[in-house]
Design a protein around this motif. Structure first.
Motif, PDB file in Angstrom:
ATOM      1  N   GLY A   1      52.353  47.165  47.566  1.00 56.50           N
ATOM      2  CA  GLY A   1      52.314  46.646  46.205  1.00 56.50           C
ATOM      3  C   GLY A   1      51.049  45.870  45.918  1.00 56.50           C
ATOM      4  N   HIS A   2      50.657  45.026  46.857  1.00 56.24           N
ATOM      5  CA  HIS A   2      49.436  44.245  46.656  1.00 56.24           C
ATOM      6  C   HIS A   2      48.228  45.142  46.468  1.00 56.24           C
ATOM      7  CE1 HIS A   2      46.205  41.337  47.311  1.00 56.24           C
ATOM      8  NE2 HIS A   2      45.748  42.146  48.244  1.00 56.24           N
ATOM      9  N   PHE A   3      48.048  46.119  47.348  1.00 55.08           N
ATOM     10  CA  PHE A   3      46.844  46.932  47.295  1.00 55.08           C
ATOM     11  C   PHE A   3      46.874  47.968  46.180  1.00 55.08           C
ATOM     12  CE2 PHE A   3      46.170  45.110  51.482  1.00 55.08           C
ATOM     13  CZ  PHE A   3      44.818  44.809  51.399  1.00 55.08           C
ATOM     14  N   ALA A   4      48.047  48.360  45.717  1.00 60.33           N
ATOM     15  CA  ALA A   4      48.106  49.240  44.549  1.00 60.33           C
ATOM     16  C   ALA A   4      47.443  48.564  43.359  1.00 60.33           C
ATOM     17  CB  ALA A   4      49.558  49.585  44.214  1.00 60.33           C
ATOM     18  N   ALA A   5      47.597  47.253  43.265  1.00 55.18           N
ATOM     19  CA  ALA A   5      46.992  46.496  42.169  1.00 55.18           C
ATOM     20  C   ALA A   5      45.604  45.982  42.524  1.00 55.18           C
ATOM     21  CB  ALA A   5      47.902  45.329  41.795  1.00 55.18           C
ATOM     22  N   TYR A   6      45.454  45.378  43.708  1.00 49.52           N
ATOM     23  CA  TYR A   6      44.222  44.661  44.024  1.00 49.52           C
ATOM     24  C   TYR A   6      43.030  45.581  44.237  1.00 49.52           C
ATOM     25  CZ  TYR A   6      41.068  41.239  46.050  1.00 49.52           C
ATOM     26  OH  TYR A   6      39.993  40.429  46.293  1.00 49.52           O
ATOM     27  N   THR A   7      43.267  46.809  44.699  1.00 49.73           N
ATOM     28  CA  THR A   7      42.161  47.738  44.889  1.00 49.73           C
ATOM     29  C   THR A   7      41.392  47.956  43.595  1.00 49.73           C
ATOM     30  OG1 THR A   7      43.394  48.867  46.652  1.00 49.73           O
ATOM     31  CG2 THR A   7      41.548  50.073  45.684  1.00 49.73           C
ATOM     32  N   TYR A   8      42.071  47.801  42.476  1.00 51.48           N
ATOM     33  CA  TYR A   8      41.457  48.063  41.173  1.00 51.48           C
ATOM     34  C   TYR A   8      41.347  46.797  40.331  1.00 51.48           C
ATOM     35  CZ  TYR A   8      42.262  52.635  42.978  1.00 51.48           C
ATOM     36  OH  TYR A   8      42.240  53.721  43.813  1.00 51.48           O
ATOM     37  N   VAL A   9      41.225  45.656  41.020  1.00 52.36           N
ATOM     38  CA  VAL A   9      41.162  44.391  40.300  1.00 52.36           C
ATOM     39  C   VAL A   9      39.867  44.245  39.511  1.00 52.36           C
ATOM     40  CG1 VAL A   9      40.185  43.062  42.226  1.00 52.36           C
ATOM     41  CG2 VAL A   9      41.596  41.912  40.504  1.00 52.36           C
ATOM     42  N   GLN A  10      38.762  44.784  40.039  1.00 54.59           N
ATOM     43  CA  GLN A  10      37.491  44.674  39.316  1.00 54.59           C
ATOM     44  C   GLN A  10      37.543  45.377  37.956  1.00 54.59           C
ATOM     45  OE1 GLN A  10      34.165  46.698  41.002  1.00 54.59           O
ATOM     46  NE2 GLN A  10      32.656  45.722  39.680  1.00 54.59           N
ATOM     47  N   PRO A  11      37.880  46.677  37.899  1.00 51.39           N
ATOM     48  CA  PRO A  11      37.971  47.298  36.573  1.00 51.39           C
ATOM     49  C   PRO A  11      39.067  46.704  35.705  1.00 51.39           C
ATOM     50  CG  PRO A  11      38.694  48.822  38.297  1.00 51.39           C
ATOM     51  CD  PRO A  11      38.071  47.668  38.978  1.00 51.39           C
TER      52      PRO A  11
ATOM     53  N   LEU B   1      39.959  43.492  35.558  1.00 50.23           N
ATOM     54  CA  LEU B   1      39.409  42.274  34.952  1.00 50.23           C
ATOM     55  C   LEU B   1      38.483  42.614  33.788  1.00 50.23           C
ATOM     56  CD1 LEU B   1      38.616  40.127  38.137  1.00 50.23           C
ATOM     57  CD2 LEU B   1      40.287  39.579  36.356  1.00 50.23           C
ATOM     58  N   GLU B   2      37.680  43.642  33.968  1.00 54.17           N
ATOM     59  CA  GLU B   2      36.701  43.983  32.940  1.00 54.17           C
ATOM     60  C   GLU B   2      37.345  44.660  31.732  1.00 54.17           C
ATOM     61  OE1 GLU B   2      33.009  44.673  36.111  1.00 54.17           O
ATOM     62  OE2 GLU B   2      33.829  46.370  34.985  1.00 54.17           O
ATOM     63  N   ARG B   3      38.314  45.549  31.972  1.00 62.40           N
ATOM     64  CA  ARG B   3      38.835  46.370  30.877  1.00 62.40           C
ATOM     65  C   ARG B   3      40.131  45.829  30.277  1.00 62.40           C
ATOM     66  NH1 ARG B   3      38.038  52.032  34.227  1.00 62.40           N
ATOM     67  NH2 ARG B   3      35.895  51.568  34.921  1.00 62.40           N
ATOM     68  N   LEU B   4      40.971  45.177  31.089  1.00 62.70           N
ATOM     69  CA  LEU B   4      42.218  44.624  30.551  1.00 62.70           C
ATOM     70  C   LEU B   4      42.034  43.214  30.015  1.00 62.70           C
ATOM     71  CD1 LEU B   4      44.892  45.801  33.179  1.00 62.70           C
ATOM     72  CD2 LEU B   4      44.413  46.777  30.932  1.00 62.70           C
ATOM     73  N   TRP B   5      41.205  42.429  30.700  1.00 62.12           N
ATOM     74  CA  TRP B   5      41.055  41.028  30.341  1.00 62.12           C
ATOM     75  C   TRP B   5      39.733  40.723  29.656  1.00 62.12           C
ATOM     76  CZ3 TRP B   5      44.757  37.254  30.703  1.00 62.12           C
ATOM     77  CH2 TRP B   5      45.944  37.634  31.323  1.00 62.12           C
ATOM     78  N   GLY B   6      38.887  41.736  29.530  1.00 59.46           N
ATOM     79  CA  GLY B   6      37.634  41.533  28.829  1.00 59.46           C
ATOM     80  C   GLY B   6      36.667  40.597  29.531  1.00 59.46           C
ATOM     81  N   VAL B   7      36.774  40.485  30.840  1.00 60.07           N
ATOM     82  CA  VAL B   7      35.882  39.616  31.601  1.00 60.07           C
ATOM     83  C   VAL B   7      34.523  40.300  31.737  1.00 60.07           C
ATOM     84  CG1 VAL B   7      35.473  38.519  33.832  1.00 60.07           C
ATOM     85  CG2 VAL B   7      37.773  38.550  32.859  1.00 60.07           C
TER      86      VAL B   7
ATOM     87  N   SER C   1      47.116  54.491  33.680  1.00 65.58           N
ATOM     88  CA  SER C   1      46.150  53.498  33.223  1.00 65.58           C
ATOM     89  C   SER C   1      46.012  52.422  34.284  1.00 65.58           C
ATOM     90  CB  SER C   1      46.617  52.863  31.912  1.00 65.58           C
ATOM     91  OG  SER C   1      47.829  52.143  32.115  1.00 65.58           O
ATOM     92  N   LEU C   2      45.038  51.528  34.094  1.00 68.92           N
ATOM     93  CA  LEU C   2      44.899  50.370  34.974  1.00 68.92           C
ATOM     94  C   LEU C   2      46.148  49.499  34.917  1.00 68.92           C
ATOM     95  CD1 LEU C   2      41.194  49.400  34.271  1.00 68.92           C
ATOM     96  CD2 LEU C   2      42.143  50.017  36.508  1.00 68.92           C
ATOM     97  N   ALA C   3      46.701  49.328  33.722  1.00 66.02           N
ATOM     98  CA  ALA C   3      47.920  48.533  33.579  1.00 66.02           C
ATOM     99  C   ALA C   3      49.063  49.140  34.379  1.00 66.02           C
ATOM    100  CB  ALA C   3      48.304  48.418  32.108  1.00 66.02           C
ATOM    101  N   GLY C   4      49.112  50.479  34.429  1.00 66.67           N
ATOM    102  CA  GLY C   4      50.155  51.144  35.203  1.00 66.67           C
ATOM    103  C   GLY C   4      50.053  50.838  36.686  1.00 66.67           C
TER     104      GLY C   4
END
Length: 390
Positions: free
Chosen positions: A195-205, A207-213, A332-335
């Motif tokens: 579960g952690h790596f399903a999300a964390y592997t794509y944390v960079q995109p 942050l940029e695309r979901l959170w507008g960082v 999607s990234l959110a998925g």
């Protein structure tokens, strides 16, 4: 973990999608899962010092060659060597404290060894991201290779001989799986880490695309995650010495809630900063708490338990990166974030249902007379070589 913060740059230069670039994380995890038990068994009674020098040397070569990889296929092939090195080193080093320090210091030394695993997980990504932003992703691999060469030299100079009196047999590792408590504990590790790596592997995109960082803020945010992870590692290690199950309940609850919240995105960078810091704090304690929990089930078979733990942990890393990548490409990234959060919450349910772990009566070593050696060495305070029956 180095490629996690570099996926966008790697994919852009090597003409690969985010999901394909994620294979740089998935492949070494798969290989490490296989190499951990194989290295433990095939090395027989070979002095562990030689393995702990040669495997990092292999890792250094793989990273240095990755810095000049001409395509994603070559990069992924080199990551196979990374998996061989990581799986072997982790399986051997995790149970090494009992052979390096006096009995009174074994607990603290074991936590320190595990902290290296945890710190690598939480600091590798922000460090790689920072170097990648300043000098390019290839420089990040070159830096990792150079650092590994230095570590290899230090190991060659400073490690004492680490002979083995009893080799791990092929039958030892699967025999441990007859223990119900160990099996349940491994299921928890599988769900939590996947579960952690399903999300964390794509944390960079994300942050940029979901959170507008902004791209320039990603590295500082991941550094904050890493600092929080360092704190979480030692807090989790201290708590695990007393109540590893309780620590895991807290970790799963917090981690699941944070990852699911991250999936919704937002417009406030400050919220993302807080969520990422809490994420790091929670995940920082995963390695030490899960392995400490599992060691209780077969305290006399540390190398074999470590090999199983490394196999499941790295399998979970690979499954998580792969599942997250498919979720990104198909949905999607959110998925990917939501998938990760739900798997972590499933781990929470498994922890609650498992209850407290105790030594398995069916453990291959539970009734054995296995002898564990302590290594004499004046540099680490050893007085004489002795065998201690546990």
């Amino acid at each position: 973990m180095l490629p996690v913060g570099l996926l966008t740059s790697i994919g852009g230069e090597l003409h690969a999608s985010d999901g394909t670039a994620g294979l740089a994380v998935t492949v070494p995890g798969v290989v490490a899962a296989v190499s951990a038990p194989l290295t433990t068994v095939l090395s027989g009674r070979l002095d562990r010092r030689w393995l702990l020098v040669s495997l990092p040397a292999l890792l250094a070569v793989a990273n240095l060659l990755s810095a000049v990889a001409p395509s994603i296929a070559v990069l992924v092939a080199l990551r196979v060597l990374v998996g061989v090195a990581i799986g072997g080193v982790w399986a051997i080093a995790a149970g090494l404290a009992v052979r390096l320090v006096p009995k009174v210091s074994v607990g603290r030394a074991t936590s320190l060894i595990f902290s290296g695993i945890a710190l690598a997980s939480v600091l590798g990504v922000p460090a790689g991201t920072l170097i990648g932003q300043l000098f390019g992703w290839r420089a990040a691999f070159a830096a990792a290779g150079t650092a590994t060469l230095l570590v290899t030299g230090a190991l060659a100079l400073l490690l004492p001989p680490l002979p083995v009196d009893r080799a791990v047999r092929f039958t030892d590792v699967p025999a441990l799986l007859r223990g119900r408590r160990l099996r349940l504990g491994l299921v928890v590790v599988l769900l939590l880490v996947t579960g952690h790596f399903a999300a964390y592997t794509y944390v960079q995109p994300a942050l940029e695309r979901l959170w507008g960082v902004g791209h320039g803020l990603v590295s500082p945010l991941l550094l904050g995650y890493g600092v929080a992870g360092v704190v979480g590692n030692f807090v989790g290690g201290a708590g695990s010495a007393r109540n590893p199950r309780g620590v895991l309940v807290v970790i799963c609850t917090v981690l699941g809630a944070v990852v699911l919240t991250m999936s919704f995105g937002g417009v406030r960078t400050g919220v993302a900063v807080v969520l990422l810091a809490v994420w790091g704090l929670a995940y920082g304690g995963v390695s030490v708490s899960t392995q400490s929990w599992l060691m209780v089930t077969a305290p006399h078979a540390k190398e074999a338990v470590s090999a199983l733990f490394v196999t499941v942990f790295n399998t979970a890393m690979s499954l998580g990166a792969l599942a997250g990548g498919r979720a990104v490409d198909v949905f999607s990234l959110a998925g990917a974030m939501r998938l990760g959060g739900l798997l972590v919450l499933a781990a929470l349910v498994a922890v609650v249902l498992t209850g407290s772990l105790r030594p398995d009566s069916t453990s291959v070593a539970g009734e054995s007379a296995m002898v564990e050696d302590r290594v004499p060495d004046d540099r680490i305070g050893g007085l004489a070589r002795c065998a201690e029956r546990e």
